[in-house]
Design a protein around this motif. Structure first.
Motif, PDB file in Angstrom:
ATOM      1  N   ALA A 254       0.868  -1.174   0.000  1.00  0.00           N
ATOM      2  CA  ALA A 254       0.000   0.000   0.000  1.00  0.00           C
ATOM      3  C   ALA A 254       0.908   1.227   0.000  1.00  0.00           C
ATOM      4  N   ASP A 255       1.277   1.665  -1.187  1.00  0.00           N
ATOM      5  CA  ASP A 255       2.176   2.811  -1.359  1.00  0.00           C
ATOM      6  C   ASP A 255       1.354   4.092  -1.240  1.00  0.00           C
ATOM      7  N   ARG A 256       1.776   5.003  -0.395  1.00  0.00           N
ATOM      8  CA  ARG A 256       0.995   6.226  -0.173  1.00  0.00           C
ATOM      9  C   ARG A 256       0.971   7.126  -1.398  1.00  0.00           C
ATOM     10  N   ARG A 257       1.831   6.855  -2.401  1.00  0.00           N
ATOM     11  CA  ARG A 257       1.858   7.671  -3.614  1.00  0.00           C
ATOM     12  C   ARG A 257       0.887   7.192  -4.684  1.00  0.00           C
ATOM     13  N   THR A 258       0.256   6.034  -4.481  1.00  0.00           N
ATOM     14  CA  THR A 258      -0.566   5.450  -5.544  1.00  0.00           C
ATOM     15  C   THR A 258      -2.064   5.541  -5.266  1.00  0.00           C
ATOM     16  N   GLY A 259      -2.459   6.429  -4.376  1.00  0.00           N
ATOM     17  CA  GLY A 259      -3.882   6.674  -4.147  1.00  0.00           C
ATOM     18  C   GLY A 259      -4.633   5.436  -3.687  1.00  0.00           C
ATOM     19  N   GLU A 260      -5.719   5.131  -4.377  1.00  0.00           N
ATOM     20  CA  GLU A 260      -6.572   4.011  -3.980  1.00  0.00           C
ATOM     21  C   GLU A 260      -6.136   2.683  -4.607  1.00  0.00           C
ATOM     22  N   THR A 261      -5.009   2.672  -5.320  1.00  0.00           N
ATOM     23  CA  THR A 261      -4.516   1.446  -5.942  1.00  0.00           C
ATOM     24  C   THR A 261      -3.466   0.787  -5.067  1.00  0.00           C
ATOM     25  N   GLY A 262      -3.704  -0.478  -4.734  1.00  0.00           N
ATOM     26  CA  GLY A 262      -2.714  -1.278  -4.027  1.00  0.00           C
ATOM     27  C   GLY A 262      -2.026  -2.223  -4.982  1.00  0.00           C
TER      28      GLY A 262
ATOM     29  N   ARG B 187      -7.857   0.613  -0.100  1.00  0.00           N
ATOM     30  CA  ARG B 187      -7.564   0.437  -1.526  1.00  0.00           C
ATOM     31  C   ARG B 187      -8.771  -0.182  -2.239  1.00  0.00           C
ATOM     32  N   THR B 188      -9.112   0.370  -3.394  1.00  0.00           N
ATOM     33  CA  THR B 188     -10.274  -0.097  -4.157  1.00  0.00           C
ATOM     34  C   THR B 188      -9.870  -0.808  -5.445  1.00  0.00           C
ATOM     35  N   ARG B 189      -8.581  -0.909  -5.694  1.00  0.00           N
ATOM     36  CA  ARG B 189      -8.071  -1.557  -6.907  1.00  0.00           C
ATOM     37  C   ARG B 189      -6.729  -2.185  -6.580  1.00  0.00           C
ATOM     38  N   ILE B 190      -6.460  -3.332  -7.187  1.00  0.00           N
ATOM     39  CA  ILE B 190      -5.181  -4.006  -6.975  1.00  0.00           C
ATOM     40  C   ILE B 190      -4.516  -4.227  -8.327  1.00  0.00           C
ATOM     41  N   LEU B 191      -3.216  -4.021  -8.377  1.00  0.00           N
ATOM     42  CA  LEU B 191      -2.436  -4.070  -9.609  1.00  0.00           C
ATOM     43  C   LEU B 191      -1.158  -4.838  -9.333  1.00  0.00           C
ATOM     44  N   GLY B 192      -0.716  -5.647 -10.294  1.00  0.00           N
ATOM     45  CA  GLY B 192       0.537  -6.358 -10.085  1.00  0.00           C
ATOM     46  C   GLY B 192       0.742  -7.486 -11.089  1.00  0.00           C
ATOM     47  N   PRO B 193       1.810  -8.244 -10.907  1.00  0.00           N
ATOM     48  CA  PRO B 193       2.733  -8.171  -9.779  1.00  0.00           C
ATOM     49  C   PRO B 193       3.835  -7.126  -9.954  1.00  0.00           C
ATOM     50  N   PHE B 194       4.161  -6.466  -8.834  1.00  0.00           N
ATOM     51  CA  PHE B 194       5.312  -5.591  -8.720  1.00  0.00           C
ATOM     52  C   PHE B 194       6.160  -6.131  -7.569  1.00  0.00           C
ATOM     53  N   ASP B 195       7.413  -6.386  -7.841  1.00  0.00           N
ATOM     54  CA  ASP B 195       8.300  -6.977  -6.823  1.00  0.00           C
ATOM     55  C   ASP B 195       9.427  -6.018  -6.432  1.00  0.00           C
TER      56      ASP B 195
ATOM     57  N   GLY C  28      13.513  -7.033 -34.447  1.00  0.00           N
ATOM     58  CA  GLY C  28      12.357  -7.788 -34.898  1.00  0.00           C
ATOM     59  C   GLY C  28      11.312  -7.874 -33.808  1.00  0.00           C
ATOM     60  N   ASP C  29      10.527  -8.950 -33.831  1.00  0.00           N
ATOM     61  CA  ASP C  29       9.436  -9.094 -32.865  1.00  0.00           C
ATOM     62  C   ASP C  29       9.965  -9.279 -31.444  1.00  0.00           C
ATOM     63  N   PRO C  30       9.176  -8.904 -30.422  1.00  0.00           N
ATOM     64  CA  PRO C  30       9.583  -9.161 -29.039  1.00  0.00           C
ATOM     65  C   PRO C  30       9.824 -10.652 -28.818  1.00  0.00           C
ATOM     66  N   TYR C  31      10.810 -10.962 -27.998  1.00  0.00           N
ATOM     67  CA  TYR C  31      11.073 -12.382 -27.712  1.00  0.00           C
ATOM     68  C   TYR C  31      10.512 -12.813 -26.360  1.00  0.00           C
ATOM     69  N   LYS C  32      10.084 -11.834 -25.550  1.00  0.00           N
ATOM     70  CA  LYS C  32       9.394 -12.138 -24.301  1.00  0.00           C
ATOM     71  C   LYS C  32       8.297 -11.096 -24.077  1.00  0.00           C
ATOM     72  N   THR C  33       7.178 -11.560 -23.503  1.00  0.00           N
ATOM     73  CA  THR C  33       6.072 -10.674 -23.149  1.00  0.00           C
ATOM     74  C   THR C  33       5.727 -10.888 -21.680  1.00  0.00           C
ATOM     75  N   TYR C  34       5.562  -9.780 -20.970  1.00  0.00           N
ATOM     76  CA  TYR C  34       5.195  -9.814 -19.557  1.00  0.00           C
ATOM     77  C   TYR C  34       3.860  -9.090 -19.387  1.00  0.00           C
ATOM     78  N   ARG C  35       3.056  -9.538 -18.430  1.00  0.00           N
ATOM     79  CA  ARG C  35       1.719  -8.973 -18.239  1.00  0.00           C
ATOM     80  C   ARG C  35       1.532  -8.499 -16.803  1.00  0.00           C
ATOM     81  N   ILE C  36       0.914  -7.322 -16.683  1.00  0.00           N
ATOM     82  CA  ILE C  36       0.520  -6.781 -15.397  1.00  0.00           C
ATOM     83  C   ILE C  36      -1.002  -6.870 -15.321  1.00  0.00           C
ATOM     84  N   TYR C  37      -1.499  -7.347 -14.185  1.00  0.00           N
ATOM     85  CA  TYR C  37      -2.932  -7.602 -14.008  1.00  0.00           C
ATOM     86  C   TYR C  37      -3.550  -6.603 -13.046  1.00  0.00           C
ATOM     87  N   GLU C  38      -4.881  -6.473 -13.168  1.00  0.00           N
ATOM     88  CA  GLU C  38      -5.613  -5.587 -12.269  1.00  0.00           C
ATOM     89  C   GLU C  38      -6.954  -6.228 -11.885  1.00  0.00           C
TER      90      GLU C  38
END
Length: 371
Positions: free
Chosen positions: A74-82, A112-120, A356-366
């Protein structure tokens, strides 16, 4: 029955740290992080993020045996997003459901009313879940996870927030684009120089200042400042090669930069996270004597006041060309450029041109956190 509890004490924290490597031990592409580095990254004493955020670590147990882990921030800089992060568990839906329930409830209690990640643990550290490119090892500071993990997250009601890409280009021969760039004279008023080791802190401060300006409009951006800069300066110093940091100045003022880091993961891949009894000697030999053949460009930026003109468009190309040239002198044959946001059209075009094309793709979820 799955029992999820907050990490309490050094013993629990050590179980939390070691669980990820234990679960992925059989994956030939996985590289176990250094235990020493993980202990520091998850310590309030060493990671300045703890001064900006409440952070909780959870362990899931079945019949007393640790079967999963997750963090909540719960970062105090990210408002209602955890945020959530450091997710690892046995491939069991009940375990994932219990872990997410604990993290979500903890964030709800903090408004917090929204969750986002993963952030490590933050967007300026390791981010995302690997969704494509499982067959090759990760570069330093990039995650690697089982192919089943995205589906387990989605089963708990999470949807894609953003994809980020990694591009890998062959640095063993000078590509046509680099040769063309190198033939062009620098624009009037532009100079390009490596990091000055005698002015390490000052040069890194200039780089961070450019980064904060250049990236300020990016998705979910959090600036680096104060203690963040001090921690970065200390953690990056053992990996810094002065010629692998290129700073472009316009009329004598720092205006753009690029940083290339030798791929630490290549050097530690067979150490199983430990530097004892002989790990230190192997690591120093591989980094300082033998060298590694891969590297990563994690940071590049151009000041917004410069970026929109012809000079600004040219600076990333000349910086990238110079970094590739210097890396080739050290035996670097492949360089990863990451991470690139899916909606960052200029950088995606740049990556496509080089590799050329990306060789790896990473996804952040909410996910929305309903009361």
């Amino acid at each position: 029955m799955i029992d999820v509890t907050l990490v309490a004490g050094k013993g629990d924290l050590e179980r939390f740290i070691r669980l990820g490597p234990e679960l992925q031990r059989g994956d030939p592409a996985y590289v176990a992080p250094l235990l020493m580095e993980r202990r520091q990254a998850l310590s309030p004493k060493h990671n300045p993020l703890f001064a900006q955020a409440e952070i909780a670590f959870f362990l899931a147990r079945r019949d007393g045996r640790v079967v999963g882990r997750i963090s909540a921030q719960a970062d105090r800089r990210t408002g209602e997003t955890g945020h959530f992060g450091l997710l690892a568990a046995e491939d069991d839906r009940e375990v994932f459901a219990a872990l997410f329930r604990a993290a979500e409830n903890w964030l709800r209690e903090r408004g917090r009313t929204r969750i986002l990640g993963p952030f490590d643990l933050s967007i300026n550290e390791e981010i995302g879940v690997l969704v494509d490119g499982f067959e090759t090892p990760p570069m330093l500071l990039m995650p690697h996870n089982p192919p089943s993990l995205p589906a387990r997250i989605e089963a708990e009601g999470y949807t894609k927030a953003k994809d980020v890409f990694a591009y890998l280009f062959d640095n063993s021969t000078r590509p046509a684009w680099a040769r063309r760039v190198e033939k062009r004279p620098l624009p009037p008023g532009v100079t390009l120089r490596p990091l000055d080791w005698k002015r390490y802190e000052a040069d890194l401060a200039a780089v961070v200042d450019i980064f904060n300006d250049a990236w300020s409009g990016n998705w979910n951006f959090l600036p680096l400042e104060g203690a963040d800069l001090d921690a970065m300066a200390k953690s990056m110093k053992p990996l810094i090669v002065p010629d692998f940091v290129q700073i472009a100045e316009v009329n004598g003022e720092p205006a753009a930069f690029g940083i290339c880091l030798p791929n630490l993961n290549e050097a530690i891949r067979d150490l199983s996270g430990s530097l004892v009894p002989l790990g230190w000697a192997k690591l120093l030999w591989r980094l300082k004597v033998k060298g590694v053949s891969t590297a990563r460009i994690p940071l590049m930026g151009v000041r917004r006041s410069v970026a929109k003109g012809a000079t600004g468009a040219f600076l990333p190309m000349i910086i990238m060309s110079r970094l590739g040239n210097e890396a080739a002198k050290k035996g670097i044959r492949h360089i990863e450029m990451s991470w690139i946001l899916e909606d960052n059209a200029p950088m995606r075009h740049f990556g496509q041109t080089m590799a050329g094309d990306p060789y790896k793709t990473y996804r952040i979820y909410e996910k929305a956190l309903r009361a």
